[in-house]
Design an enzyme around this catalytic site. Structure first.
Site, PDB file in Angstrom:
ATOM      1  N   ARG A  15       0.837  -1.200   0.000  1.00  0.00           N
ATOM      2  CA  ARG A  15       0.000   0.000   0.000  1.00  0.00           C
ATOM      3  C   ARG A  15       0.877   1.257   0.000  1.00  0.00           C
ATOM      4  O   ARG A  15       2.070   1.188   0.275  1.00  0.00           O
ATOM      5  CB  ARG A  15      -0.912   0.004   1.245  1.00  0.00           C
ATOM      6  CG  ARG A  15      -2.046  -0.997   1.163  1.00  0.00           C
ATOM      7  CD  ARG A  15      -2.837  -1.080   2.451  1.00  0.00           C
ATOM      8  NE  ARG A  15      -2.075  -1.691   3.522  1.00  0.00           N
ATOM      9  CZ  ARG A  15      -2.500  -1.820   4.782  1.00  0.00           C
ATOM     10  NH1 ARG A  15      -3.688  -1.373   5.113  1.00  0.00           N
ATOM     11  NH2 ARG A  15      -1.754  -2.389   5.697  1.00  0.00           N
ATOM     12  N   LYS A  75       2.185   1.709   7.318  1.00  0.00           N
ATOM     13  CA  LYS A  75       2.541   0.891   8.489  1.00  0.00           C
ATOM     14  C   LYS A  75       3.431   1.677   9.442  1.00  0.00           C
ATOM     15  O   LYS A  75       4.054   2.677   9.063  1.00  0.00           O
ATOM     16  CB  LYS A  75       3.288  -0.371   8.038  1.00  0.00           C
ATOM     17  CG  LYS A  75       2.472  -1.304   7.183  1.00  0.00           C
ATOM     18  CD  LYS A  75       1.190  -1.745   7.839  1.00  0.00           C
ATOM     19  CE  LYS A  75       1.393  -2.860   8.839  1.00  0.00           C
ATOM     20  NZ  LYS A  75       0.081  -3.378   9.328  1.00  0.00           N
ATOM     21  N   TYR A  94      -0.410   4.261  10.696  1.00  0.00           N
ATOM     22  CA  TYR A  94      -0.760   3.289  11.734  1.00  0.00           C
ATOM     23  C   TYR A  94       0.483   3.076  12.592  1.00  0.00           C
ATOM     24  O   TYR A  94       1.585   2.877  12.062  1.00  0.00           O
ATOM     25  CB  TYR A  94      -1.124   1.931  11.114  1.00  0.00           C
ATOM     26  CG  TYR A  94      -2.467   1.869  10.431  1.00  0.00           C
ATOM     27  CD1 TYR A  94      -3.648   2.115  11.126  1.00  0.00           C
ATOM     28  CD2 TYR A  94      -2.566   1.537   9.086  1.00  0.00           C
ATOM     29  CE1 TYR A  94      -4.883   2.037  10.497  1.00  0.00           C
ATOM     30  CE2 TYR A  94      -3.801   1.461   8.445  1.00  0.00           C
ATOM     31  CZ  TYR A  94      -4.953   1.713   9.160  1.00  0.00           C
ATOM     32  OH  TYR A  94      -6.173   1.639   8.530  1.00  0.00           O
ATOM     33  N   HIS A  96       0.047   1.390  16.167  1.00  0.00           N
ATOM     34  CA  HIS A  96      -0.233   0.256  17.077  1.00  0.00           C
ATOM     35  C   HIS A  96       0.852   0.161  18.145  1.00  0.00           C
ATOM     36  O   HIS A  96       1.471  -0.892  18.335  1.00  0.00           O
ATOM     37  CB  HIS A  96      -0.371  -1.061  16.284  1.00  0.00           C
ATOM     38  CG  HIS A  96      -1.555  -1.054  15.361  1.00  0.00           C
ATOM     39  ND1 HIS A  96      -2.853  -1.138  15.813  1.00  0.00           N
ATOM     40  CD2 HIS A  96      -1.646  -0.935  14.016  1.00  0.00           C
ATOM     41  CE1 HIS A  96      -3.690  -1.097  14.795  1.00  0.00           C
ATOM     42  NE2 HIS A  96      -2.983  -0.956  13.694  1.00  0.00           N
ATOM     43  N   GLU A 118      -4.986   4.625  13.994  1.00  0.00           N
ATOM     44  CA  GLU A 118      -5.913   3.727  14.697  1.00  0.00           C
ATOM     45  C   GLU A 118      -6.587   4.350  15.907  1.00  0.00           C
ATOM     46  O   GLU A 118      -7.550   3.777  16.427  1.00  0.00           O
ATOM     47  CB  GLU A 118      -5.219   2.416  15.097  1.00  0.00           C
ATOM     48  CG  GLU A 118      -4.173   2.521  16.195  1.00  0.00           C
ATOM     49  CD  GLU A 118      -2.786   2.924  15.687  1.00  0.00           C
ATOM     50  OE1 GLU A 118      -2.658   3.258  14.496  1.00  0.00           O
ATOM     51  OE2 GLU A 118      -1.842   2.922  16.492  1.00  0.00           O
ATOM     52  N   ASP A 270      -5.853 -10.916  14.290  1.00  0.00           N
ATOM     53  CA  ASP A 270      -4.917  -9.871  14.745  1.00  0.00           C
ATOM     54  C   ASP A 270      -5.129  -9.519  16.216  1.00  0.00           C
ATOM     55  O   ASP A 270      -4.295  -8.860  16.829  1.00  0.00           O
ATOM     56  CB  ASP A 270      -5.021  -8.625  13.856  1.00  0.00           C
ATOM     57  CG  ASP A 270      -6.394  -7.993  13.877  1.00  0.00           C
ATOM     58  OD1 ASP A 270      -7.389  -8.695  14.185  1.00  0.00           O
ATOM     59  OD2 ASP A 270      -6.498  -6.788  13.601  1.00  0.00           O
ATOM     60  N   ALA A 299      -3.054 -12.140   8.981  1.00  0.00           N
ATOM     61  CA  ALA A 299      -3.247 -11.045   9.938  1.00  0.00           C
ATOM     62  C   ALA A 299      -3.384  -9.682   9.248  1.00  0.00           C
ATOM     63  O   ALA A 299      -3.901  -8.742   9.843  1.00  0.00           O
ATOM     64  CB  ALA A 299      -2.090 -11.023  10.927  1.00  0.00           C
TER      65      ALA A 299
HETATM   66  N1  LIG Z   1      -7.035  -9.875   9.705  1.00  0.00           N
HETATM   67  C1  LIG Z   1      -7.121  -8.665   9.180  1.00  0.00           C
HETATM   68  O1  LIG Z   1      -6.484  -8.339   8.199  1.00  0.00           O
HETATM   69  C2  LIG Z   1      -8.060  -7.670   9.778  1.00  0.00           C
HETATM   70  C3  LIG Z   1      -8.425  -6.515   9.071  1.00  0.00           C
HETATM   71  C4  LIG Z   1      -9.360  -5.654   9.642  1.00  0.00           C
HETATM   72  C5  LIG Z   1      -9.905  -5.936  10.901  1.00  0.00           C
HETATM   73  N2  LIG Z   1      -9.491  -7.061  11.561  1.00  0.00           N
HETATM   74  C6  LIG Z   1     -10.033  -7.440  12.887  1.00  0.00           C
HETATM   75  O2  LIG Z   1     -11.352  -7.932  12.751  1.00  0.00           O
HETATM   76  C7  LIG Z   1     -11.994  -7.858  14.025  1.00  0.00           C
HETATM   77  C8  LIG Z   1     -13.378  -7.259  13.895  1.00  0.00           C
HETATM   78  O3  LIG Z   1     -13.260  -5.895  13.518  1.00  0.00           O
HETATM   79  P1  LIG Z   1     -14.530  -4.961  13.304  1.00  0.00           P
HETATM   80  O4  LIG Z   1     -14.025  -3.706  12.684  1.00  0.00           O
HETATM   81  O5  LIG Z   1     -15.628  -5.694  12.623  1.00  0.00           O
HETATM   82  O6  LIG Z   1     -14.950  -4.677  14.814  1.00  0.00           O
HETATM   83  P2  LIG Z   1     -16.382  -4.099  15.307  1.00  0.00           P
HETATM   84  O7  LIG Z   1     -16.124  -3.499  16.631  1.00  0.00           O
HETATM   85  O8  LIG Z   1     -16.987  -3.271  14.225  1.00  0.00           O
HETATM   86  O9  LIG Z   1     -17.286  -5.402  15.478  1.00  0.00           O
HETATM   87  C9  LIG Z   1     -17.077  -6.371  16.457  1.00  0.00           C
HETATM   88  C10 LIG Z   1     -18.415  -7.013  16.770  1.00  0.00           C
HETATM   89  O10 LIG Z   1     -18.180  -8.151  17.609  1.00  0.00           O
HETATM   90  C11 LIG Z   1     -19.333  -8.270  18.423  1.00  0.00           C
HETATM   91  N3  LIG Z   1     -19.089  -9.192  19.522  1.00  0.00           N
HETATM   92  C12 LIG Z   1     -18.415  -8.987  20.695  1.00  0.00           C
HETATM   93  N4  LIG Z   1     -18.436 -10.115  21.442  1.00  0.00           N
HETATM   94  C13 LIG Z   1     -19.125 -11.052  20.723  1.00  0.00           C
HETATM   95  C14 LIG Z   1     -19.478 -12.407  20.939  1.00  0.00           C
HETATM   96  N5  LIG Z   1     -19.155 -13.031  22.081  1.00  0.00           N
HETATM   97  N6  LIG Z   1     -20.176 -13.047  19.974  1.00  0.00           N
HETATM   98  C15 LIG Z   1     -20.524 -12.440  18.827  1.00  0.00           C
HETATM   99  N7  LIG Z   1     -20.234 -11.146  18.579  1.00  0.00           N
HETATM  100  C16 LIG Z   1     -19.531 -10.472  19.499  1.00  0.00           C
HETATM  101  C17 LIG Z   1     -19.600  -6.830  18.857  1.00  0.00           C
HETATM  102  O11 LIG Z   1     -20.896  -6.668  19.377  1.00  0.00           O
HETATM  103  C18 LIG Z   1     -19.390  -6.102  17.516  1.00  0.00           C
HETATM  104  O12 LIG Z   1     -20.598  -5.965  16.796  1.00  0.00           O
HETATM  105  C19 LIG Z   1     -11.029  -7.043  14.898  1.00  0.00           C
HETATM  106  O13 LIG Z   1     -10.257  -7.915  15.687  1.00  0.00           O
HETATM  107  C20 LIG Z   1     -10.157  -6.345  13.886  1.00  0.00           C
HETATM  108  O14 LIG Z   1      -8.896  -5.982  14.436  1.00  0.00           O
HETATM  109  C21 LIG Z   1      -8.589  -7.916  11.030  1.00  0.00           C
END
Ligand SMILES: NC(=O)c1ccc[n+]([C@@H]2O[C@H](COP(=O)([O-])OP(=O)(O)OC[C@H]3O[C@@H](n4cnc5c(N)ncnc54)[C@H](O)[C@@H]3O)[C@@H](O)[C@H]2O)c1
Length: 370
Positions: A15, A75, A94, A96, A118, A270, A299
């Site tokens: 990116r 990053k 970012y 972190h 973030e 992540d 991740a």
């Molecule tokens: N792997 C990657 O490349 C990547 C990229 C972007 C985001 N992420 C990760 O994805 C995850 C989700 O991000 P997001 O932006 O959707 O967050 P978000 O806060 O928008 O959504 C999280 C949801 O989880 C729900 N939740 C909490 N506990 C729960 C449970 N026990 N059962 C079911 N639902 C539950 C919450 O109510 C909320 O609606 C984060 O960990 C974020 O860091 C990873």
């Protein structure tokens, strides 16, 4: 004001923090834009596209860091970059910090002004510079899940949408935030039958108004998760507990309930992941198998689609970058509470409580420093 855009050097990071349209807009405001040669190539933006809108291209990364008063990155600066960061220089990227004490200490030592994407936060609580990457990851989760369900990738050989006369795949999405909602929309659009679980009833109510009828909404608890795992061909982990590790909602023993060749895409990897057997993987080697279930756990999923991710990220970051360049960081942060909350380290002082707490460092009041 000189705005510098170095090429990202973290492994497999393609990116770039500023696209030519952004460079054009900045130059139109008065600042100069200095881009490292090849910085945009991984996202499909040639040096000439930046030159054409008035940016300067330099072959020297040292030149970018030495001359720029504000650095735009994607990053966090990695070790070879630490020595390049200058006192008083604004670095908008970012960071972190809480995940890395060496990075935090290095940035404190530079004396720069570190504004972290973030932690930029709207009054609604939304993190507008994280949202676009969650949108990308949520949508991509379905694409990747569909791929690994194919026989040639070791999957059970099921087409997400089925065909007339053959039932579609069952997709279970755990967590209905930004990632989960985008995943559910994509899976439903491909014709799969989707079940989305969340613990927030308000969120489920909202989603029931906006998602199509092939998405069922279910309260998230252990009983419902176990019941759904029996049916699921693709499970997407999308849970987030702000500031905490993700809870392991699917235990190792639960995998036995699933059909062999089913796929788990744990986007929450992540934050530790919501599937107990998940461990982070890379785009080079995205999957592994546990108890016959394919695990996908990249991740940094958005890194796999850098063109889309760069455009999505810069759509969100650019308005802030523009104000920082035009007004200077102090005025821009005074004018905008969301950007103010992005301040993490100011000239050697940690000003973001979460970062200070993570490493037992003193926290300064940013109000007195802007
Ligand atoms: N792997 C990657 O490349 C990547 C990229 C972007 C985001 N992420 C990760 O994805 C995850 C989700 O991000 P997001 O932006 O959707 O967050 P978000 O806060 O928008 O959504 C999280 C949801 O989880 C729900 N939740 C909490 N506990 C729960 C449970 N026990 N059962 C079911 N639902 C539950 C919450 O109510 C909320 O609606 C984060 O960990 C974020 O860091 C990873």
């Amino acid at each position: 004001m000189i705005v510098g855009v170095p090429k990202e050097i973290k492994t497999a990071e393609n990116r770039v923090a500023l696209v030519p349209a952004g460079a054009e807009s900045l130059v139109g405001d008065g600042p100069s834009v200095l881009v490292e040669q090849g910085a945009g190539l991984g996202s499909g933006f040639a040096d000439d596209a930046y030159r054409a809108v008035g940016a300067e291209i330099t072959a020297s990364v040292d030149d970018v860091w030495a001359r720029a008063e504000m650095i735009l990155k994607v990053k966090e600066p990695i070790e070879p970059e630490w020595k390049r960061v200058r006192k008083g220089q604004v670095v908008f990227t970012y960071f972190h910090f809480a995940a890395s004490e060496p990075l935090t200490k290095a940035i404190i030592a530079t004396g720069c002004v570190a504004i972290a994407y973030e932690t930029v936060q709207l009054t609604t609580g939304e993190l507008p510079l994280l949202t676009p990457m969650s949108e990308v990851a949520g949508r991509m989760a379905v694409q990747e899940g569909a791929k690994y369900l194919e026989k040639v990738f070791g999957g059970s050989g099921i087409l997400l949408g089925g065909v007339p006369g053959v039932l579609p795949a069952e997709v279970l999405v755990i967590g209905g935030g930004v990632v989960g909602t985008n995943a559910a929309k994509m899976a439903a659009g491909l014709g799969a039958h989707v079940t989305l679980l969340d613990i927030s009833l308000d969120r489920l109510r909202y989603l029931s108004d906006v998602l199509p009828p092939n998405v069922d909404l279910l309260y998230s608890n252990r009983h419902n998760i176990l019941e759904q795992l029996h049916k699921a061909d693709l499970v997407i982990g999308a849970v987030l507990l702000p500031g905490a590790k993700a809870p392991h909602l699917v235990k190792r023993a639960d995998l036995k309930l699933m059909k062999p060749g089913s796929v788990v895409v744990d986007v929450a990897v992540d934050q530790g992941g919501c599937i107990e057997t998940i461990k982070p993987t890379t785009h080079e080697q995205p999957t592994y198998v546990v108890d016959g279930i394919i695990h996908y756990a990249v991740a940094n999923m958005p890194g796999g689609v850098p063109r889309t991710s760069t455009l999505a990220l810069t759509n969100a970051t650019f308005p802030y970058a523009k104000r920082l360049a035009k007004r200077g960081w102090k005025q821009a942060c005074r004018d905008d509470r969301a950007l103010f909350l992005g301040l993490n380290v100011i000239e050697g002082k940690v000003v973001y409580p979460g970062v200070a707490e993570a490493f037992g460092l003193p926290v300064a009041d940013p109000q007195t420093l802007v």
